[in-house]
Design a protein around this motif. Structure first.
Motif: not given
Length: 846
Positions: A720, A745, A722, A696, A698
């Protein structure tokens, strides 16, 4: 018996003291006497363990022996710990001048402490030997029988079996035969390996014999391996089975060649029965020869150790459980009442109870027959003596692990790795630096589960046990050393070693000078989160486990503990880098913790560090941890979050973190949390190991992602992205062949998803104008989620050209939300595999 483990642990501690610490002659003599005493008592432990069930005097004698054994362990631990602490009081070159001066003065003031320490330890050792003398003298009164430890005999096996003597296992046989004959395995280029894993006596060999009866049309070969794995002997037996010729003694090179020739072109099924040990290089050579056989050949392995099954590259592992109660009874009845049918009516109830406890384990029945536990009366807690057989039949190393599970309340969930860490803190898994103790503990847990001490199992997506519960009678086995203290309840036994309590503000806890475990029982209706007596922890000098999850704690005393969900916790001690043996530091959900102290990088034994926070705390120069301190933490495993990457001032520092060396990490979160001018350079240097499964990223501020995120080299299962507000274009994620979950996202600047995402330009040429090439895009993707993509308005359906392309063939779940400008969803997303579709707040979709 737990005492067997205690004696072995004590022996290891004494050896460590002798090898690594300076010991004067007087102390060494005292330690030697303790060791001799322990060995002398060990010979009668098995007999005493059974007799104490019905003899209160023997039970008292064993309790005394257990108390002195624990006390001896505490004394040895105290000596080792204080000796190490004295060595750690040296000034550090990088420390401020004030701290160095204080450290030097402290060392000067403590220069006489070694003499005092030796005197204190000497007095304690003399007292221990006096107590052991009393125990040895009283042993003679109880006519305890010595037992000789013999190596377990392993009879030779063959493929011949009388089917009429076998009960149960039909379901197991059908599953494995189906795997052996499955179409997919027939197309494998190498000979597939199927392993049968189970506890000794459960019928692994018998099941393999049954399977061979079903496998017609194969050249059947059977090799009894046992321990050690003699590769030359195994190779000769395979050649003899394949050719019918006995091989004389020859060198390995010639033998290896003969093995290859003997199986070449033949369609065989080979059983390697009772594999106990493993040599990777030798197995690779044997397997290379066996892979030269005809398509459709098979190898079956039986073993007690799932680790061996995995190392031998098993394509399928079959866990063999216990027999059902009905099958166990039929088998027991045939053996126990053969030619004694008249006795069956009288003894049937007792016999069925025995069969139910042994679950078809012949070794268990033999223990029942030889034991005198049946002379005991039913316990006050309602436990029949038969319940104890399962416990007494356990190997010595598993008994303390099982008993310790009673530290959890009745019906509480047991999480495998949580329990393994607690066992490790108590020393139940040993202290061998060459072993991966977490893996060893996992084997212990699986062994106990297979012996049915746990129940109500839940499994993860890979079939691994996650939470489960223990049987009620485990609490009964641990009454003397484990206590669960309810609110306003006073302790009755000051010799308790392990305590779970609703509140730490109970004055009676201070009396437990021998306490090894102190943890909280969660009861949100009654327990207080506030700790008012921090001095309590300093009085409990023997603590191995201190669990403060969920407590209102701002700063830490100098003990080691578990800090998960301590929401108010904000500061770790500066000297944490001196905890050289620390393996697990759990600080997740401690949201007020804004920095980690310098020196964390010295914790080279660390396995768990869920949250690594880079940079200084609150802008204080020189306080926080530089990302370079990750360099030596190569044993980290499981999940790691690296936070505040925006604080990294020099992009060159990230390369020194050596994330590519951390091969046991499975999940990684890279969190920037603030904009950084060199963000792209930082992320480019944070290349993880290719074993990583979940990634991930972010709060990254760069406009593009580095090449490695979409590289074929990585086996990402989940990705992911983000809050990457500056990102302009998605990378070619089609290149990730194992990707199953993709979450995008708050990618606020991405306007278009099309060829750059699918990577059509990278398919390559080949063929003429009219040739058609088959390609699969995202072959394993099961879940796709896109949300809060403010600028995203185009999701192209690219031209196929000369390509026959299958898009998202396994997509099961699609979620799209809050994408205010998106107009069209491509038709190929609605495949036959789609099971769940969620679309919300996408007003432009038609």
């Amino acid at each position: 018996m737990i005492l067997s483990w205690l004696f072995n642990s004590m022996e290891t501690d004494i050896y460590d003291l002798f090898m690594f610490y300076d010991i004067v002659d007087g102390l060494w003599t005292g330690l030697t006497e303790i060791y001799v005493h322990a060995r002398n008592q060990a010979s009668v432990l098995k007999d005493a363990d059974e007799k104490q069930v019905k003899d209160e005097v023997v039970k008292f004698w064993l309790e005394q022996l257990k108390d002195v054994s624990y006390d001896a362990g505490d004394v040895l631990d105290e000596w080792i710990t204080k000796t190490l602490l004295s060595k750690l009081q040296k000034p550090e070159v990088s420390a401020p001048i004030k701290e160095n001066v204080c450290s030097i003065l402290y060392s000067f003031a403590c220069c006489f402490k070694p003499v005092v320490l030796r005197h204190e330890v000497g007095v304690k050792i003399r007292e221990l030997n006096e107590r052991l003398d009393w125990i040895a003298t009283n042993k003679e009164r109880y006519t305890l029988t010595e037992s000789r430890i013999q190596k377990e005999s392993r009879p030779l096996t063959s493929s011949i079996v009388d089917v009429s003597d076998i009960y149960g296992r039909l379901d197991d046989k059908e599953v494995i035969v189906s795997k052996l004959l499955g179409e997919s395995s027939c197309r494998d280029s190498k000979v597939p390996v199927i392993s049968i894993v189970g506890t000794g006596g459960f019928g692994k060999t018998t099941l393999a014999q049954l399977i061979l009866k079903e496998m017609q049309g194969f050249k059947q070969m059977w090799v009894c391996v046992s321990d050690p794995f003699d590769h030359q002997k195994v190779a000769k037996q395979i050649i003899e089975e394949a050719t019918g010729k006995v091989i004389d003694s020859v060198g390995w090179q010639a033998l290896h060649m003969k093995l290859s020739e003997s199986v070449k072109g033949k369609r065989f099924i080979l059983v390697l029965d009772d594999v106990w040990s493993f040599n990777g290089d030798i197995w690779k050579q044997l397997k290379t020869s066996l892979d030269g056989a005809a398509i459709g050949s098979r190898i079956i392995i039986t073993t007690r150790d799932v680790k061996i099954a995995k190392l031998m590259d098993s394509t399928y592992i079959h866990w063999l459980g216990q027999l059902s109660d009905d099958d166990s009874w039929l088998m027991f009845r045939r053996i126990a009442f053969w030619r004694r049918e008249d006795d069956l009516e009288i003894l049937e109830d007792i016999a069925k109870d025995i069969a139910k406890k042994c679950k078809g384990n012949i070794q268990g029945w033999r223990s029942v027959q030889a034991s005198n536990i049946w002379d005991a009366q039913e316990g006050g807690a309602g436990f029949l003596p038969s319940i104890l057989f399962s416990y007494y039949a356990l190997p010595a190393e598993l008994k303390p692990c099982l008993v310790y599970c009673a530290i959890l309340p009745k019906d509480a969930r047991i999480y495998k790795m949580e329990m393994v860490k607690l066992w490790m803190a108590q020393g139940f898994l040993g202290s061998d630096g060459s072993k991966d103790l977490e893996v060893e503990g996992g084997h212990y847990f699986d062994d106990l589960a297979m012996r049915s001490f746990f129940q109500d199992f839940e499994h993860d997506s890979k079939g691994n046990i996650t939470p489960c519960k223990m049987h009620d009678y485990v609490q009964f086995l641990s009454q003397s050393e484990i206590c669960i203290l309810n609110k306003d309840e006073e302790l009755k036994n000051i010799n308790v070693l392990h305590l779970s309590t609703l509140t730490f503000d109970n004055s009676s806890i201070c009396k437990l000078k021998k306490l090894h475990t102190l943890r909280q029982v969660f009861d949100y209706g009654h327990c207080s989160n506030k700790i008012t007596n921090l001095g309590l922890f300093r009085q409990l000098a023997c603590l191995r486990v201190l669990d403060l999850r969920g407590r209102d704690l701002e700063e830490l005393p100098r003990e080691t503990l578990k800090l998960r969900s301590c929401y108010e916790f904000s500061k770790l001690p500066k000297g944490i880098g001196k905890l050289s043996n620390l393996r697990h530091l759990e600080i997740n959900h401690s949201f007020k913790l804004t920095f980690l102290p310098q020196g964390l990088g010295r914790l080279s034994c660390l396995r768990t560090l869920h949250n690594f926070i880079t940079g200084d705390g609150d802008g204080i120069e020189g306080v926080g941890c530089n990302i370079r301190e990750l360099k030596l933490l190569n044993h980290l495993q499981g999940k790691l979050r690296i936070g505040n990457l925006g604080r990294v001032a020099n992009a060159n520092d990230v390369a020194e973190a050596k994330l590519d060396k951390k091969k046991n990490l499975r999940s990684l979160i890279l969190s920037f949390s603030s904009a950084n001018d060199d963000g792209e350079g930082i992320l480019k240097g944070l290349v993880p190991n290719t074993n990583l499964e979940e990634l991930k990223v972010e709060y990254y501020g760069g406009t593009k992602l580095p090449y490695w995120i979409s590289s074929f080299d990585f086996n990402f299962v989940s990705l992911e992205l983000d809050s990457l507000k500056g990102l302009l274009q998605l990378p070619t994620l089609r290149k990730l062949p194992f990707l199953e979950v993709l979450v995008l996202t708050k990618l606020k600047s991405v306007k278009h998803i099309g060829e750059e995402f699918y990577g059509f330009s990278s398919f390559g040429g080949g063929g003429g104008k009219d040739s058609v090439q088959q390609h699969i895009v995202f072959p394993k993707l099961k879940k796709l989620k896109l949300s809060y993509m403010d600028a995203w308005d185009e999701w192209d359906s690219p031209e196929n050209g000369n390509y026959n392309i299958d898009f998202f063939p396994n997509l099961c779940e699609l979620e799209i939300g809050y994408c205010l400008k998106l107009k069209v969803i491509p038709f190929y997303l609605f495949s036959h595999a789609l099971r769940s579709l969620g679309v919300c707040e996408c007003p432009q979709l038609t």
